[in-house]
Write a protein that holds these residues in place. Structure first.
Motif, mmCIF file in Angstrom:
data_model
loop_
_atom_site.group_PDB
_atom_site.id
_atom_site.type_symbol
_atom_site.label_atom_id
_atom_site.label_comp_id
_atom_site.label_asym_id
_atom_site.label_seq_id
_atom_site.Cartn_x
_atom_site.Cartn_y
_atom_site.Cartn_z
ATOM 1 N N LEU A 169 0.979 -1.178 0.029
ATOM 2 C CA LEU A 169 -0.021 0.134 0.015
ATOM 3 C C LEU A 169 0.881 1.197 -0.098
ATOM 4 O O LEU A 169 0.680 2.302 -0.611
ATOM 5 C CB LEU A 169 -1.093 0.181 1.118
ATOM 6 N N VAL A 170 2.020 1.276 0.906
ATOM 7 C CA VAL A 170 3.065 2.325 0.962
ATOM 8 C C VAL A 170 3.778 2.602 -0.674
ATOM 9 O O VAL A 170 3.733 3.702 -1.111
ATOM 10 C CB VAL A 170 4.019 2.191 1.779
ATOM 11 N N PHE A 171 3.975 1.564 -1.112
ATOM 12 C CA PHE A 171 4.565 1.501 -2.812
ATOM 13 C C PHE A 171 3.553 2.261 -3.548
ATOM 14 O O PHE A 171 3.749 2.956 -4.283
ATOM 15 C CB PHE A 171 4.632 0.084 -3.310
ATOM 16 N N GLU A 172 2.216 1.895 -3.490
ATOM 17 C CA GLU A 172 1.202 2.623 -4.372
ATOM 18 C C GLU A 172 0.902 4.110 -3.934
ATOM 19 O O GLU A 172 0.766 4.897 -4.799
ATOM 20 C CB GLU A 172 -0.224 1.678 -3.723
ATOM 21 N N ASP A 173 0.850 4.231 -2.540
ATOM 22 C CA ASP A 173 0.597 5.686 -2.070
ATOM 23 C C ASP A 173 1.751 6.535 -2.712
ATOM 24 O O ASP A 173 1.618 7.744 -3.433
ATOM 25 C CB ASP A 173 0.744 5.560 -0.748
ATOM 26 N N LEU A 174 3.269 6.267 -2.841
ATOM 27 C CA LEU A 174 4.062 7.048 -3.130
ATOM 28 C C LEU A 174 4.340 6.875 -4.693
ATOM 29 O O LEU A 174 4.780 7.962 -5.158
ATOM 30 C CB LEU A 174 5.473 6.801 -2.290
ATOM 31 N N LEU A 175 4.286 5.843 -5.194
ATOM 32 C CA LEU A 175 4.818 5.801 -6.772
ATOM 33 C C LEU A 175 3.683 5.736 -7.434
ATOM 34 O O LEU A 175 3.798 6.509 -8.776
ATOM 35 C CB LEU A 175 5.284 4.184 -6.898
ATOM 36 N N ASN A 176 2.530 5.594 -7.320
ATOM 37 C CA ASN A 176 1.300 5.806 -8.037
ATOM 38 C C ASN A 176 0.382 7.162 -7.687
ATOM 39 O O ASN A 176 -0.019 8.166 -8.578
ATOM 40 C CB ASN A 176 0.473 4.723 -8.076
ATOM 41 N N ASN A 177 0.047 7.471 -6.384
ATOM 42 C CA ASN A 177 -0.857 8.300 -5.779
ATOM 43 C C ASN A 177 -0.314 9.527 -5.567
ATOM 44 O O ASN A 177 -1.068 10.467 -5.199
ATOM 45 C CB ASN A 177 -1.923 7.314 -4.820
ATOM 46 N N GLY A 178 0.684 9.755 -5.342
ATOM 47 C CA GLY A 178 1.524 10.840 -4.779
ATOM 48 C C GLY A 178 1.028 11.352 -3.287
ATOM 49 O O GLY A 178 0.839 12.650 -3.113
ATOM 50 N N ILE A 179 0.893 10.405 -2.489
ATOM 51 C CA ILE A 179 0.170 10.782 -1.345
ATOM 52 C C ILE A 179 1.532 11.104 -0.069
ATOM 53 O O ILE A 179 2.181 9.906 0.389
ATOM 54 C CB ILE A 179 -0.460 9.583 -0.525
ATOM 55 N N THR A 180 2.043 12.135 -0.183
ATOM 56 C CA THR A 180 3.097 12.613 0.235
ATOM 57 C C THR A 180 3.002 13.621 1.377
ATOM 58 O O THR A 180 1.867 14.154 1.434
ATOM 59 C CB THR A 180 4.356 13.209 -0.506
ATOM 60 N N LEU A 181 3.953 13.947 2.311
ATOM 61 C CA LEU A 181 4.089 14.898 3.331
ATOM 62 C C LEU A 181 3.442 16.168 2.884
ATOM 63 O O LEU A 181 4.185 16.529 1.906
ATOM 64 C CB LEU A 181 5.307 14.787 4.165
#
Length: 450
Positions: A169-181
């Motif tokens: 899920l973290v891979f998806e958040d950072l690499l695909n969805n741009g869910i960043t600080l």
């Protein structure tokens, strides 16, 4: 006149080059924050890679002979094996933990320049295997599964985990969805303002490390955890002259109605809090001798295996511990729950060394040798933590022969924690090395030819 013109042009050229260099560093710093820290990061370590390189580079200019003597044979062989790693070294590297994941699971992320070369590099260098590709993300892990990786054409996320957690899920958040600080997050502004070489940052705490010539500097600020408080009276111990490690700690527990169990021992926190006044003094000194029993097996006349106890003499570190307590009440309580047995700490609890136990009107004493009483005094400012290490004495005492190569470079460590009026602890300290001219980090990571 011609010489002045040449000099003027040279000065302008140097100024332009410096301006370009500074602009490049500023751009690298700016881009290093982009899309690499997850939104739910709670503990973050910022490593200023460019800052460290600049510090070592300036130090190398001042001390070229040290850096030219380095053993570069292995380094050149490694470079031949993998010239193109497919990865860009960032200006700042961020290591962090996430909410809803174990505190020991650490994440980091950085840009890659060539995904194919990067895949070849991590396969040969770190033995990643079982590559799986979805539409946009490729994942893999090492043989022990304690290191996982996910990457696409532009970026990778590396995870270090003892628990082998599912981090897809973290891979998806950072690499695909741009869910960043988010830049409105308080930690973002703290990260941008952090200028030390290594910076540890949470919502409420920070710790900074700076590598100087012959010295590592430490400073920070921590809010006391809910389960600890500062006692009303702060005490410092007078340790023995041959002590190589000393520790003064002034803290009391606020935990109530809990019990700790270990094997057959159960300790109630309420009882400990009731008897303990808040000061702990510890010193590691020279070696002392203990008599221990060793079980050996022999055959009797009937060829039966018989266990025999043999007394042996062995050298152990002299460790002295003193706790401020309400007279002998803590001693009696620990004896009641079985932790103290015949004036010693039970071997079932601590089998490595024998700790003799004694008590005074105001303290509990533990020692691997003869118990002794530390002289203590009240101190200002409110120093709740004082840790010192004399590496020369420690090396002479030879308590830890495995780390002697590193200790040979070190002189002293001093770390202090002072309580202020805002219920926080100001931490400051330094590690001093024998070589005063060379950058502290370089001394540990650059091997020298004999």
């Amino acid at each position: 006149m011609k010489f002045k013109k040449i000099l003027k042009r040279a000065a302008i050229s140097i100024s332009v080059l410096l301006l370009i260099f500074k602009s490049v560093l500023m751009y690298r710093d700016y881009t290093s924050y982009k899309d690499v820290i997850h939104k739910n990061a709670n503990q973050i370590v910022k490593v200023r890679v460019d800052g460290i390189f600049q510090s070592i580079a300036f130090n190398a200019i001042k001390n070229p002979s040290y850096y030219l003597k380095k053993d570069s044979k292995k380094e050149s062989e490694d470079d031949k094996k993998s010239d193109d790693k497919g990865v860009s070294v960032p200006a700042n590297l961020f290591l962090y933990t996430l909410n809803n994941y174990s505190k020991t699971t650490v994440f980091t992320s950085f840009k890659i320049s060539d995904s194919s070369a990067f895949k070849n590099f991590i396969t040969s260098k770190f033995q990643f295997k079982n590559f799986k590709s979805s539409q946009t993300i490729t994942t893999a892990f090492t043989k022990d599964k304690k290191m996982q990786i996910g990457f696409n054409a532009k970026q990778c996320v590396v995870v270090f985990s003892q628990n082998q957690e599912d981090v897809n899920l973290v891979f998806e958040d950072l690499l695909n969805n741009g869910i960043t600080l988010d830049q409105s997050d308080q930690k973002w502004s703290k990260l941008k303002a952090a200028t030390a070489h290594v910076n540890y940052i949470t919502k409420n705490n920070n710790l900074n490390l700076d590598f100087k010539s012959g010295q590592l500097l430490i400073n920070g600020n921590f809010i006391l955890p809910e389960y600890l408080d500062v006692p009303k009276v702060i005490i410092a111990s007078k340790f023995s002259s041959d002590a190589s490690i000393t520790l003064d700690l002034n803290a009391v527990s606020t935990v109530n109605f809990l019990s700790f169990k270990h094997k057959d021992f159960t300790v109630q926190t309420d009882s400990l809090s009731a008897y303990f006044k808040g000061h702990l003094g510890v010193e590691l000194a020279r070696k002392t001798t203990q008599i221990d029993s060793v079980i050996t097996y022999q055959f009797n006349d009937d060829f039966e295996k018989v266990a025999t106890q043999t007394a042996v003499e062995k050298e152990v570190p002299e460790i002295n511990i003193q706790m401020s307590t309400q007279g002998t009440k803590l001693y009696k309580y620990l004896k009641q729950v079985g932790i103290i047995n015949t004036n010693r700490i039970s071997k079932d609890l601590f089998p490595l060394y024998q700790f003799n136990v004694d008590s005074t009107t105001n303290g509990l004493l533990l020692s691997t040798g003869d118990t002794r009483v530390f002289e203590t005094k009240k101190i200002e400012p409110l120093k709740v933590l004082a840790l010192t290490v004399d590496f020369k004495k420690l090396q002479e005492q030879n308590h830890f022969p495995i780390g002697s190569n590193y200790m040979d470079k070190l002189l002293t460590l001093k770390l202090n924690g002072i309580s202020n009026h805002e219920e926080t602890i100001d931490v400051s300290g330094e590690v001093n090395l024998k070589n005063k001219d060379i950058n502290a980090l370089a001394q540990f990571f650059i091997n020298q030819k004999e």
